[in-house]
Design an enzyme around this catalytic site. Structure first.
Site, PDB file in Angstrom:
ATOM      1  N   MET A 142      33.622 -56.396   5.263  1.00 51.91           N
ATOM      2  CA  MET A 142      34.520 -57.003   6.235  1.00 51.91           C
ATOM      3  C   MET A 142      35.639 -56.021   6.490  1.00 51.91           C
ATOM      4  SD  MET A 142      35.266 -59.455   8.238  1.00 51.91           S
ATOM      5  CE  MET A 142      36.683 -59.285   9.348  1.00 51.91           C
ATOM      6  N   GLU A 143      35.838 -55.746   7.767  1.00 50.14           N
ATOM      7  CA  GLU A 143      36.713 -54.652   8.177  1.00 50.14           C
ATOM      8  C   GLU A 143      38.190 -55.000   8.117  1.00 50.14           C
ATOM      9  OE1 GLU A 143      34.492 -56.329  10.020  1.00 50.14           O
ATOM     10  OE2 GLU A 143      35.227 -56.744  12.032  1.00 50.14           O
ATOM     11  N   HIS A 183      30.364 -48.101   8.809  1.00 49.36           N
ATOM     12  CA  HIS A 183      30.488 -49.262   9.708  1.00 49.36           C
ATOM     13  C   HIS A 183      31.881 -49.885   9.617  1.00 49.36           C
ATOM     14  CE1 HIS A 183      28.861 -52.752  11.981  1.00 49.36           C
ATOM     15  NE2 HIS A 183      29.789 -53.406  11.304  1.00 49.36           N
ATOM     16  N   GLU A 184      32.294 -50.188   8.398  1.00 48.70           N
ATOM     17  CA  GLU A 184      33.599 -50.862   8.253  1.00 48.70           C
ATOM     18  C   GLU A 184      34.729 -49.947   8.715  1.00 48.70           C
ATOM     19  OE1 GLU A 184      33.216 -53.861   7.960  1.00 48.70           O
ATOM     20  OE2 GLU A 184      31.182 -53.836   7.156  1.00 48.70           O
ATOM     21  N   HIS A 221      35.139 -49.828  12.464  1.00 45.82           N
ATOM     22  CA  HIS A 221      35.868 -50.972  13.019  1.00 45.82           C
ATOM     23  C   HIS A 221      37.364 -50.673  13.191  1.00 45.82           C
ATOM     24  CE1 HIS A 221      33.208 -54.319  13.629  1.00 45.82           C
ATOM     25  NE2 HIS A 221      32.695 -54.269  12.416  1.00 45.82           N
ATOM     26  N   GLU A 228      30.904 -55.439  17.441  1.00 45.99           N
ATOM     27  CA  GLU A 228      29.824 -55.064  16.531  1.00 45.99           C
ATOM     28  C   GLU A 228      28.847 -54.036  17.094  1.00 45.99           C
ATOM     29  OE1 GLU A 228      30.161 -55.562  13.608  1.00 45.99           O
ATOM     30  OE2 GLU A 228      31.459 -57.313  13.430  1.00 45.99           O
ATOM     31  N   ASP A 256      30.891 -67.045  34.175  1.00 43.33           N
ATOM     32  CA  ASP A 256      30.845 -68.352  34.837  1.00 43.33           C
ATOM     33  C   ASP A 256      29.965 -69.350  34.091  1.00 43.33           C
ATOM     34  OD1 ASP A 256      28.554 -66.986  35.337  1.00 43.33           O
ATOM     35  OD2 ASP A 256      28.407 -67.537  37.455  1.00 43.33           O
ATOM     36  N   TYR A 294      24.909 -56.541  17.264  1.00 42.92           N
ATOM     37  CA  TYR A 294      24.935 -55.289  16.512  1.00 42.92           C
ATOM     38  C   TYR A 294      23.968 -54.249  17.093  1.00 42.92           C
ATOM     39  CZ  TYR A 294      27.421 -57.814  12.826  1.00 42.92           C
ATOM     40  OH  TYR A 294      28.343 -58.535  12.113  1.00 42.92           O
TER      41      TYR A 294
HETATM   42 ZN   LIG Z   1      30.927 -55.120  11.769  1.00 38.92          ZN
END
Ligand SMILES: [Zn+2]
Length: 656
Positions: free
Chosen positions: A311-312, A336-337, A340, A359, A409, A423
């Site tokens: 979790m970033e 990845h983290e 972010h 993501e 919309d 992702y």
């Molecule tokens: Zn992520």
């Protein structure tokens, strides 16, 4: 957030976000479920920004600019208690109330600051809870107080907190607590405008037992003395889902000038070794996309019950220990983290229906970091493994779930399943743009995008406008409007998706094919050189079921049963269960009991519940594992088991 190397992510993403109508609260204080009402014109400029169906907040009236927390951590009561003081920006001069999101909080008192500096009691109504959204807290503030303070405490069942007994930690001596706020769990430990559209700075004064180190998504001091009294400052404005706290027997070791690892003493050395390349990752990303703007980048290694890969949380990524496999083969999770810090934390989606902006972009940047540091072979393998999985699963998703984003919309409610493809289809889309515009121009574009929208929360439509102006119009003839539209709003995988080839994985395919044909396993010298990714691909390509003799042969050669690699385990055990290979049951159950990371354990549970005997094993295993699972994981497994026992009767799936 990173559910995986692969796509598996959870429909989770969506636990959050959608659009509250801006109607006044009913006089009786009952909950009004937010959703875009019929007739709401979402095609109006900016309307998409307002469409966050997962929050009661009214950011067009008033916005939290700064949050000052004063909290005490009570491990015995499993409770945080104290106050939250908001510095407010009254956007609408006629507004007269502050609406906050809460879940399972006891609200004790609300006061507002007068212009003369004195504080008055304010009246408030806490509505009955909505199952997904929690309780709307409406505070009457006709004077539009510049600061409002809520005194409250959390519930032991707070969906965003996990309280671990000492036995559930690696060291076994001290209790542990950590938060997971994404997507709409921050409201279970702080009353907030829990929508990514509101960004605030924060400070916190946290007290805890003297032997507990407390950390937050803020300026953690590597040299902090453990004295039970901690101060934090987060000077950059963040959305609520990035608010984070952890407390336990945690020690620090640096891995670079501005980065380091916090972990339990028993886990610190192996973590530091595994994550040794972090500083290099920061440098690579800065070279590509501009400066890292958050001061330090530290990582907190959590107990195995952490429900996600990572979790970033800004300045302090929370990381699952399941990526520590001894050979750095799963450190793309750190990439990845870290990524972010640009895509997500710096430029943030306006609502969770724009999840791919966080993501997909992060998965693309992650792959670029991996390529730069570890080479194209590894980066291509990771793309291929993820894309193969996406190809396998996307066709079974509801059409709306196959799209990167939902047209502005189209009405979205908090109950709509939103995309699981954010992702990997998201990253694929960016790889497509890169392939058409060329790496140099595309890198310039992306860097410009991060600079232009720094510290803002934007919807997909804003990205499209920016891309049109800075890519399509600037380099005409390379990507058409129709292609752009198909990638973002279309279903399936567009025909224009660029393919990657991986000679390494082709060799793995050949080895698997040979084994399936005549039982000849690849030579040990070959498999000894395989990375985790090659093993994953070897298993991913297996038929749905194998003969027991074949599974025995694989186990004899490679000892898959009992593997310490969670990515291997999440493929092997489902295959074993499907094939009726009951010899693996004990090890599968032990794995499910030890690990709480949803991506790794849900596939095995999902296979188990398909047969009566398997369901029994799933239930007994879950009963044993449950005290150590995070509420998010518990909800997922419970839902799966309920559905298996009486299809169609389980309550709505977990919203996380
Ligand atoms: Zn992520």
């Amino acid at each position: 957030m990173r559910p995986s190397i692969l796509t598996l992510c959870l429909a989770v993403a969506f636990a959050a976000g959608c659009t509250p109508e801006q109607a006044p609260p009913p006089a009786d204080g009952s909950a009004s479920t937010p959703s875009a009402e019929p007739g709401t014109d979402l095609s109006e400029p900016d309307a998409a920004m307002r469409a966050d169906a997962f929050s009661y907040a009214e950011p067009d009236s008033v916005r939290i600019k700064d949050l000052a927390l004063a909290l005490d951590v009570d491990f015995d009561a499993r409770e945080l208690s104290g106050s939250a003081t908001y510095t407010l920006d009254w956007v609408d001069p006629e507004a007269g109330r502050l609406v906050l999101d809460t879940r399972d909080l006891s609200i004790e008192k609300v006061v507002g600051e007068r212009p003369d500096g004195k504080w008055d009691d304010l009246t408030f109504v806490l509505a009955d809870p909505d199952e997904r959204l929690g309780s709307k807290l409406t505070i009457a503030a006709p004077e539009r107080n510049p600061r409002i303070r809520v005194t409250y405490k959390t519930s032991p069942e707070a969906s965003g907190l996990q309280w671990l007994t000492p036995a559930m930690t690696e060291g076994g001596k001290a209790p542990f607590m950590f938060s997971q706020s994404q997507q709409i769990h921050a409201r279970s430990w702080v009353p907030l405008q829990d929508t990514p559209q509101v960004r605030f700075t924060y400070t916190a004064h946290v007290t805890a037992p003297k032997d507990a180190m407390v950390l937050m998504s803020a300026d953690n001091d590597p040299k902090a003395v453990r004295d039970g009294d901690y101060e934090f400052t987060m000077p950059q404005p963040i959305p609520s889902y990035l608010l984070a706290i952890a407390a336990g027997d945690l020690v620090f070791k640096p891995v670079g000038e501005r980065s380091g690892v916090w972990a339990e003493p028993a886990a610190i050395d192996k973590s530091v070794e595994e994550f040794a390349d972090t500083e290099k990752m920061i440098e690579v990303t800065e070279k590509l996309y501009g400066p890292y703007r958050w001061g330090r980048y530290d990582m907190l290694v959590l107990p195995p019950s952490f429900p996600y890969g990572g979790m970033e949380n800004p300045r302090l990524s929370f990381i699952t220990p399941t990526v520590i496999v001894g050979d750095k083969s799963l450190v793309s999770l750190i990439a990845h983290e870290l990524a972010h810090s640009w895509s997500g934390n710096l430029v943030t989606f306006a609502t969770p229906k724009d999840q791919w902006l966080n993501e997909g972009m992060t998965s693309y940047v992650e792959n670029r970091i991996v390529e730069d540091l570890y080479g194209k072979d590894l980066a291509d393998m990771e793309y291929l493994i993820a894309r193969n999985e996406l190809r396998k699963t996307i066709g079974d998703m509801p059409p709306q779930g196959q799209a990167l984003a939902i047209r502005p919309d189209v009405k979205v409610t908090a109950k709509d399943p939103l995309t699981e493809v954010a992702y990997d289809k998201g990253a694929w889309f960016l790889a497509f743009l890169e392939s058409r515009f060329g790496r140099e121009d595309f890198d310039t574009f992306l860097r410009g995008y991060f600079d232009h929208f720094a510290f803002q929360s934007i919807p997909t439509t804003t990205f499209i406008d920016y891309a049109r102006e800075n890519l399509l119009d600037k380099h005409p003839g390379k990507v058409s409007e129709a292609e752009l539209d198909e990638w973002i709003y279309g279903t399936g995988i567009p025909a224009s998706a660029p393919e990657v080839k991986s000679p390494l994985l082709e060799k793995v395919d050949a080895a698997r094919t040979a084994w399936l044909a005549d039982g000849t396993l690849p030579a040990k010298a070959v498999t000894d050189a395989w990375s985790t990714q090659e093993w994953l691909h070897f298993l991913d390509g297996m038929p749905a079921t194998l003969e027991t003799a074949q599974l025995v042969a694989l186990d004899e050669a490679y000892a898959f049963t009992g593997t310490a690699n969670g990515e291997v385990a999440m493929r092997w055990y489902p295959l074993a269960v499907r094939s009726g290979y009951t010899q693996a049951n004990d090890a599968a159950a032990a794995f499910l009991e030890k690990i709480g990371r949803r991506k790794l354990i849900m596939p095995t549970y999902a296979e188990l519940v398909k047969t009566p005997e398997g369901l029994k094993l799933a239930e007994t295993t879950f009963a044993r594992a449950r005290p150590g699972y995070h509420p998010i994981t518990t909800a997922s497994v419970e839902h799966l088991i309920e559905e298996a026992k009486s299809p169609g009767t389980a309550k709505d799936g977990p919203v996380d």
